[in-house]
Design a protein around this motif. Structure first.
Motif, PDB file in Angstrom:
ATOM      1  N   GLY A   1      45.081  49.237  34.248  1.00  0.00           N
ATOM      2  CA  GLY A   1      43.669  49.585  34.342  1.00  0.00           C
ATOM      3  C   GLY A   1      43.279  50.685  33.374  1.00  0.00           C
ATOM      4  O   GLY A   1      42.214  50.630  32.742  1.00  0.00           O
ATOM      5  N   ASP A   2      44.146  51.670  33.236  1.00  0.00           N
ATOM      6  CA  ASP A   2      43.865  52.773  32.313  1.00  0.00           C
ATOM      7  C   ASP A   2      43.812  52.292  30.865  1.00  0.00           C
ATOM      8  O   ASP A   2      42.978  52.757  30.070  1.00  0.00           O
ATOM      9  CB  ASP A   2      44.924  53.870  32.460  1.00  0.00           C
ATOM     10  N   ALA A   3      44.704  51.359  30.520  1.00  0.00           N
ATOM     11  CA  ALA A   3      44.721  50.839  29.145  1.00  0.00           C
ATOM     12  C   ALA A   3      43.433  50.075  28.842  1.00  0.00           C
ATOM     13  O   ALA A   3      42.838  50.231  27.764  1.00  0.00           O
ATOM     14  CB  ALA A   3      45.939  49.938  28.941  1.00  0.00           C
ATOM     15  N   LEU A   4      42.988  49.266  29.802  1.00  0.00           N
ATOM     16  CA  LEU A   4      41.742  48.524  29.600  1.00  0.00           C
ATOM     17  C   LEU A   4      40.553  49.473  29.579  1.00  0.00           C
ATOM     18  O   LEU A   4      39.606  49.281  28.802  1.00  0.00           O
ATOM     19  CB  LEU A   4      41.582  47.479  30.702  1.00  0.00           C
ATOM     20  N   ASP A   5      40.599  50.498  30.393  1.00  0.00           N
ATOM     21  CA  ASP A   5      39.537  51.505  30.434  1.00  0.00           C
ATOM     22  C   ASP A   5      39.372  52.147  29.058  1.00  0.00           C
ATOM     23  O   ASP A   5      38.249  52.301  28.549  1.00  0.00           O
ATOM     24  CB  ASP A   5      39.870  52.557  31.491  1.00  0.00           C
ATOM     25  N   ALA A   6      40.487  52.523  28.450  1.00  0.00           N
ATOM     26  CA  ALA A   6      40.430  53.158  27.131  1.00  0.00           C
ATOM     27  C   ALA A   6      39.820  52.215  26.103  1.00  0.00           C
ATOM     28  O   ALA A   6      39.047  52.640  25.222  1.00  0.00           O
ATOM     29  CB  ALA A   6      41.828  53.588  26.698  1.00  0.00           C
ATOM     30  N   LEU A   7      40.130  50.935  26.231  1.00  0.00           N
ATOM     31  CA  LEU A   7      39.604  49.954  25.280  1.00  0.00           C
ATOM     32  C   LEU A   7      38.096  49.790  25.434  1.00  0.00           C
ATOM     33  O   LEU A   7      37.349  49.876  24.448  1.00  0.00           O
ATOM     34  CB  LEU A   7      40.299  48.607  25.488  1.00  0.00           C
TER      35      LEU A   7
ATOM     36  N   TRP B   1      45.088  42.386  33.867  1.00  0.00           N
ATOM     37  CA  TRP B   1      45.671  42.031  32.575  1.00  0.00           C
ATOM     38  C   TRP B   1      44.972  40.817  31.969  1.00  0.00           C
ATOM     39  O   TRP B   1      44.652  40.800  30.768  1.00  0.00           O
ATOM     40  CB  TRP B   1      47.161  41.749  32.736  1.00  0.00           C
ATOM     41  N   ALA B   2      44.715  39.794  32.779  1.00  0.00           N
ATOM     42  CA  ALA B   2      44.139  38.555  32.265  1.00  0.00           C
ATOM     43  C   ALA B   2      42.703  38.759  31.780  1.00  0.00           C
ATOM     44  O   ALA B   2      42.334  38.311  30.683  1.00  0.00           O
ATOM     45  CB  ALA B   2      44.186  37.472  33.337  1.00  0.00           C
ATOM     46  N   HIS B   3      41.884  39.436  32.584  1.00  0.00           N
ATOM     47  CA  HIS B   3      40.515  39.684  32.141  1.00  0.00           C
ATOM     48  C   HIS B   3      40.505  40.689  30.993  1.00  0.00           C
ATOM     49  O   HIS B   3      39.632  40.620  30.117  1.00  0.00           O
ATOM     50  CB  HIS B   3      39.657  40.157  33.310  1.00  0.00           C
ATOM     51  N   GLY B   4      41.467  41.578  31.010  1.00  0.00           N
ATOM     52  CA  GLY B   4      41.607  42.480  29.872  1.00  0.00           C
ATOM     53  C   GLY B   4      41.932  41.723  28.596  1.00  0.00           C
ATOM     54  O   GLY B   4      41.437  42.072  27.514  1.00  0.00           O
TER      55      GLY B   4
ATOM     56  N   HIS C   1      46.688  43.118  21.892  1.00  0.00           N
ATOM     57  CA  HIS C   1      46.985  43.509  23.264  1.00  0.00           C
ATOM     58  C   HIS C   1      48.494  43.659  23.377  1.00  0.00           C
ATOM     59  O   HIS C   1      49.194  42.677  23.637  1.00  0.00           O
ATOM     60  CB  HIS C   1      46.470  42.436  24.226  1.00  0.00           C
ATOM     61  N   PRO C   2      49.009  44.856  23.180  1.00  0.00           N
ATOM     62  CA  PRO C   2      50.460  45.031  23.123  1.00  0.00           C
ATOM     63  C   PRO C   2      51.128  44.617  24.431  1.00  0.00           C
ATOM     64  O   PRO C   2      50.758  45.100  25.505  1.00  0.00           O
ATOM     65  CB  PRO C   2      50.631  46.535  22.879  1.00  0.00           C
ATOM     66  N   PRO C   3      52.112  43.716  24.384  1.00  0.00           N
ATOM     67  CA  PRO C   3      52.830  43.342  25.602  1.00  0.00           C
ATOM     68  C   PRO C   3      53.728  44.479  26.071  1.00  0.00           C
ATOM     69  O   PRO C   3      54.300  45.206  25.257  1.00  0.00           O
ATOM     70  CB  PRO C   3      53.649  42.123  25.176  1.00  0.00           C
ATOM     71  N   THR C   4      53.817  44.650  27.374  1.00  0.00           N
ATOM     72  CA  THR C   4      54.645  45.699  27.960  1.00  0.00           C
ATOM     73  C   THR C   4      55.494  45.108  29.076  1.00  0.00           C
ATOM     74  O   THR C   4      55.341  43.947  29.448  1.00  0.00           O
ATOM     75  CB  THR C   4      53.774  46.829  28.548  1.00  0.00           C
TER      76      THR C   4
ATOM     77  N   LEU D   1      50.329  34.290  29.326  1.00  0.00           N
ATOM     78  CA  LEU D   1      49.090  33.759  28.770  1.00  0.00           C
ATOM     79  C   LEU D   1      48.829  32.345  29.265  1.00  0.00           C
ATOM     80  O   LEU D   1      47.684  31.957  29.497  1.00  0.00           O
ATOM     81  CB  LEU D   1      49.156  33.763  27.237  1.00  0.00           C
ATOM     82  N   ARG D   2      49.892  31.576  29.441  1.00  0.00           N
ATOM     83  CA  ARG D   2      49.734  30.193  29.898  1.00  0.00           C
ATOM     84  C   ARG D   2      49.336  30.123  31.367  1.00  0.00           C
ATOM     85  O   ARG D   2      48.398  29.424  31.735  1.00  0.00           O
ATOM     86  CB  ARG D   2      51.044  29.420  29.674  1.00  0.00           C
ATOM     87  N   VAL D   3      50.056  30.841  32.241  1.00  0.00           N
ATOM     88  CA  VAL D   3      49.784  30.708  33.677  1.00  0.00           C
ATOM     89  C   VAL D   3      48.451  31.327  34.072  1.00  0.00           C
ATOM     90  O   VAL D   3      47.891  30.979  35.117  1.00  0.00           O
ATOM     91  CB  VAL D   3      50.924  31.301  34.539  1.00  0.00           C
ATOM     92  N   THR D   4      47.928  32.231  33.238  1.00  0.00           N
ATOM     93  CA  THR D   4      46.599  32.790  33.505  1.00  0.00           C
ATOM     94  C   THR D   4      45.500  32.039  32.758  1.00  0.00           C
ATOM     95  O   THR D   4      44.342  32.452  32.788  1.00  0.00           O
ATOM     96  CB  THR D   4      46.533  34.280  33.104  1.00  0.00           C
TER      97      THR D   4
END
Length: 257
Positions: free
Chosen positions: A24-30, A147-150, A161-164, A226-229
């Motif tokens: 959430g924080d990563a998407l917030d920053a974006l 993650w998916a909506h991000g 979108h760096p994978p982690t 990416l596929r399952v979402t």
């Protein structure tokens, strides 16, 4: 029914919760740095504001389910009345106000959700759409959706979108969601076990299922998530499948109802 009848024994909510916060924080920053929230995203009819409003609305519903479960019936009735337009209507309503208010509402809501999920027993059941859930499933579900909506927002902005390692929780949901995939496609559930072998972002191997299974799926964890979402088609990934049932699964794979 509890947790949609899924085997959640392999999920790790204690590890997923801090990862939910981090995602959430990563998407917030974006999105905080994005100038135009009216830009259309890959989801038809959805802007960046719609994506954030959807996440905020989902968090609000989680809080109702956790804090006042008797009142969640009203949420279900509203969803039933709206039918397939439910998510669109919620997102549109939330995106209609000022950007600053939406951002603050999303921030406050996701912080509250993390706090409540941290405080309650992982085995306590609460109502959700079509089932009762426990935090064991809800925590990675919230992470997956964030993650998916991000991903939609990252794609819109043309930002990598760096994978982690947080993807492991999403991948685990994808694996246990195999039954849901076949059910949603109205196909019989295969009798044979599956083996899923993925390469995590750090190069380490992630695996589920018996080593001698003849139905096998292999590839990167990012491609699998990416596929399952449904953020990428199978052709856009490097995933491979061995066995007819495994190939069918990759074609219909999903991690949500």
């Amino acid at each position: 029914m509890l947790n949609y009848g899924l085997d959640v024994s392999g999920l790790e909510p204690d590890l997923a919760l801090p990862d939910l916060v981090a995602e959430g924080d990563a998407l917030d920053a974006l999105v905080s740095a994005a100038n135009d929230w009216s830009a259309p995203t890959p989801a038809a009819g959805w802007t960046i504001a719609y994506q954030i409003a959807h996440l905020a609305a989902a968090d609000a519903n989680v809080l109702i389910a956790l804090r006042t479960p008797d009142e969640f019936e009203a949420v279900l009735k509203r969803a039933e009345a709206a039918g397939s337009r439910y998510a669109d209507l919620d997102a549109a309503e939330g995106a209609a106000g000022p950007r600053a208010e939406l951002l603050e509402r999303w921030r406050a809501g996701r912080a509250e959700v993390a706090g409540v999920l941290c405080d309650i027993s992982p085995d306590r059941a609460f109502p959700w759409y079509g089932s009762q859930l426990t935090t064991t499933l809800m925590v990675p579900l919230r992470l997956m959706e964030t993650w998916a909506h991000g991903q939609d927002v990252y794609d819109t902005l043309g930002t990598p979108h760096p994978p982690t390692g947080r993807l492991r929780h999403v991948a685990a949901l994808g694996v246990i969601g195999r039954e849901l995939s076949f059910h949603a496609a109205q196909l019989p559930l295969p009798a044979e076990p599956f083996r899923v072998e993925l390469t995590g972002p750090d190069g380490r191997a992630w695996a589920w299922g018996p080593e001698d299974a003849t139905q096998r799926v292999q590839g990167s964890a990012l491609d699998f998530c990416l596929r399952v979402t449904h953020r990428r088609s199978l052709a856009e990934t490097g995933l491979t499948a061995i066995g007819e049932d495994a190939r069918t699964w990759l074609g219909i794979a999903r991690v949500f109802l």
